[in-house]
Design a protein around this motif. Structure first.
Motif, mmCIF file in Angstrom:
data_model
loop_
_atom_site.group_PDB
_atom_site.id
_atom_site.type_symbol
_atom_site.label_atom_id
_atom_site.label_comp_id
_atom_site.label_asym_id
_atom_site.label_seq_id
_atom_site.Cartn_x
_atom_site.Cartn_y
_atom_site.Cartn_z
ATOM 1 N N ALA A 255 -17.277 24.042 10.739
ATOM 2 C CA ALA A 255 -17.109 22.755 10.058
ATOM 3 C C ALA A 255 -16.275 22.922 8.786
ATOM 4 O O ALA A 255 -15.327 22.165 8.541
ATOM 5 N N ASP B 207 -26.713 19.478 10.221
ATOM 6 C CA ASP B 207 -27.224 19.578 11.590
ATOM 7 C C ASP B 207 -27.431 21.037 11.985
ATOM 8 O O ASP B 207 -28.461 21.390 12.579
ATOM 9 N N ARG C 105 -22.315 6.939 6.812
ATOM 10 C CA ARG C 105 -22.178 8.281 7.385
ATOM 11 C C ARG C 105 -22.354 9.423 6.403
ATOM 12 O O ARG C 105 -22.270 10.590 6.807
ATOM 13 N N TRP D 124 -22.030 16.340 7.477
ATOM 14 C CA TRP D 124 -23.187 16.089 8.347
ATOM 15 C C TRP D 124 -23.415 17.267 9.301
ATOM 16 O O TRP D 124 -24.554 17.696 9.545
ATOM 17 N N SER D 125 -22.340 17.773 9.833
ATOM 18 C CA SER D 125 -22.412 18.842 10.827
ATOM 19 C C SER D 125 -23.022 20.115 10.223
ATOM 20 O O SER D 125 -23.755 20.843 10.905
ATOM 21 N N ASP E 224 -18.160 13.866 8.738
ATOM 22 C CA ASP E 224 -18.581 14.711 9.865
ATOM 23 C C ASP E 224 -18.720 16.172 9.437
ATOM 24 O O ASP E 224 -19.614 16.886 9.897
ATOM 25 N N VAL E 225 -17.792 16.638 8.593
ATOM 26 C CA VAL E 225 -17.837 18.029 8.106
ATOM 27 C C VAL E 225 -19.155 18.274 7.366
ATOM 28 O O VAL E 225 -19.814 19.300 7.560
#
Lengths: 250, 250
Positions: free
Chosen positions: A123, A222, A21, A218-219, A215-216
């Motif tokens: 994020a 994105d 991830r 990756w976001s 996630d922080v």
């Protein structure tokens, strides 16, 4: 009661989260490191990533504000120094603004954080709040994405130097220094997490915290990719190519 | 000291924010309302938008937890009832799960919020925290995106009914009811903001709060579009088409 995993198995579990991830797998990084980014896209990355850098010392202060043990606070304090600087060390935020100048952005514009994508803010702010609100163990675990950072920093230095005219020792100083600073931080953080996650429940919470942090990261990419890579959809209020330039383009 | 704008000019300023930034201008809505979405994309929207619905009563409770005036709490309370339901009214969250079933999603999967995009979570959580942390005036101002909602709900009902087999009075009940409920909420909220924003600084804060809220909504659609509309880039851990189905596809 479930038994906790062994120290080695737990560490392997944390490292697998990075394998699966970490944002080095995001297509934006491939684009950046291979020279596929336009200068507008490089500028958008520099502007948005600055917001993350600028919040890291606030995150670390939020952590230290909750630590009762002076030894742990002392060990953690160098992270703030690394970013904000000392008498001898200009610090990572200042180095990032040198990168901004090297890509022809006005450092005052970048430091104002005007034009930062809402997705970036949400994020990054979520990360600061996570560290403020969760257990100390989860807060430390969320910092362990640094385990995976040396590889991306090395790739980035090599990729920028190979493909972009603006890249030199001055403009890539931020990454060069992180290669020196991050290993000591992450060695401390990893040992602390392995020592303190002494139940299966705590190990699960650490894995969730590290997942949250991926996630922080990756976001943010994105949001950047969605706004500035074709088919680009720049949200209302976000930076428009041409804004915040250091000097008028010829 | 700057003079505050007149009541009419201040209201016009707030409405302009909607004209410029409300998410009815996002390309995803055009796609949805024109019948251009695949069923996978409709499902992704239903799953992610559920997270927003599910946090609205928490946001309203965070607001009420800071209100000392019983009359204001009483006026606000119906918002929670509208979403969570009463003996007579099933409530918006339950209606949204009827929509989920109509598009062949397992309502238990949707209610679990597993697979919700990180970008959705960060944006929605930022809204709940904004309402918890900012002044009551800014919190009420941030709710005024409801001013712009009737138009999007009407377009959505018409667009869904015209273009998708799953759409009928049952599956669109959420939007039908919001058309009835939202006008009373927003009339109250708008009057409260116009009454209480009695300085230029407070008017600026209200405009910033409403702008923030448009970012919260826009950012959710950006995350959705980026993940599920070509060229789709589904982030690690997010819903994959085919997951959470109510029944096996034939």
């Amino acid at each position: 009661m479930r038994e906790p995993a062994s120290r080695a198995d737990f560490e392997a579990r944390l490292r697998r989260i990075g394998d699966e991830r970490y944002h080095d797998k995001h297509p934006f990084h491939g684009l950046l490191h291979s020279g596929g980014c336009t200068m507008d896209q490089v500028q958008a990355w520099v502007i948005n990533r600055y917001y993350y850098q600028s919040r890291i010392p606030m995150k670390d202060a939020a952590f230290m504000s909750r630590v009762e043990d002076p030894a742990l606070r002392r060990a953690w304090r160098s992270r703030i120094e690394d970013h904000d600087g000392t008498a001898e060390n200009e610090g990572g935020i200042s180095r990032w603004l040198r990168l901004a100048e090297a890509v022809n952005l006005d450092p005052e514009y970048v430091a104002s954080t005007r034009g930062v994508l809402a997705g970036t803010r949400f994020a990054v702010d979520a990360y600061v709040r996570f560290v403020r609100d969760k257990t100390l163990l989860e807060a430390v675990a969320s910092s362990l994405t640094e385990l995976f950072a040396p590889k991306i920093h090395s790739e980035r230095i090599a990729g920028l130097l190979a493909h972009y005219d603006f890249a030199d020792d001055n403009s890539t100083a931020y990454f060069q220094n992180r290669l020196k600073e991050a290993p000591k931080d992450v060695a401390f953080g990893l040992a602390w997490v392995l020592d303190h996650a002494d139940t299966a429940e705590k190990q699960d919470a650490c894995a969730a915290a590290l997942t949250f942090k991926t996630d922080v990261l990756w976001s943010q990419l994105d949001a950047l990719h969605s706004a500035y890579v074709a088919p680009a959809r720049i949200p209302p209020g976000a930076w428009q190519p041409g804004e915040g330039q250091l000097e008028k383009a010829a």
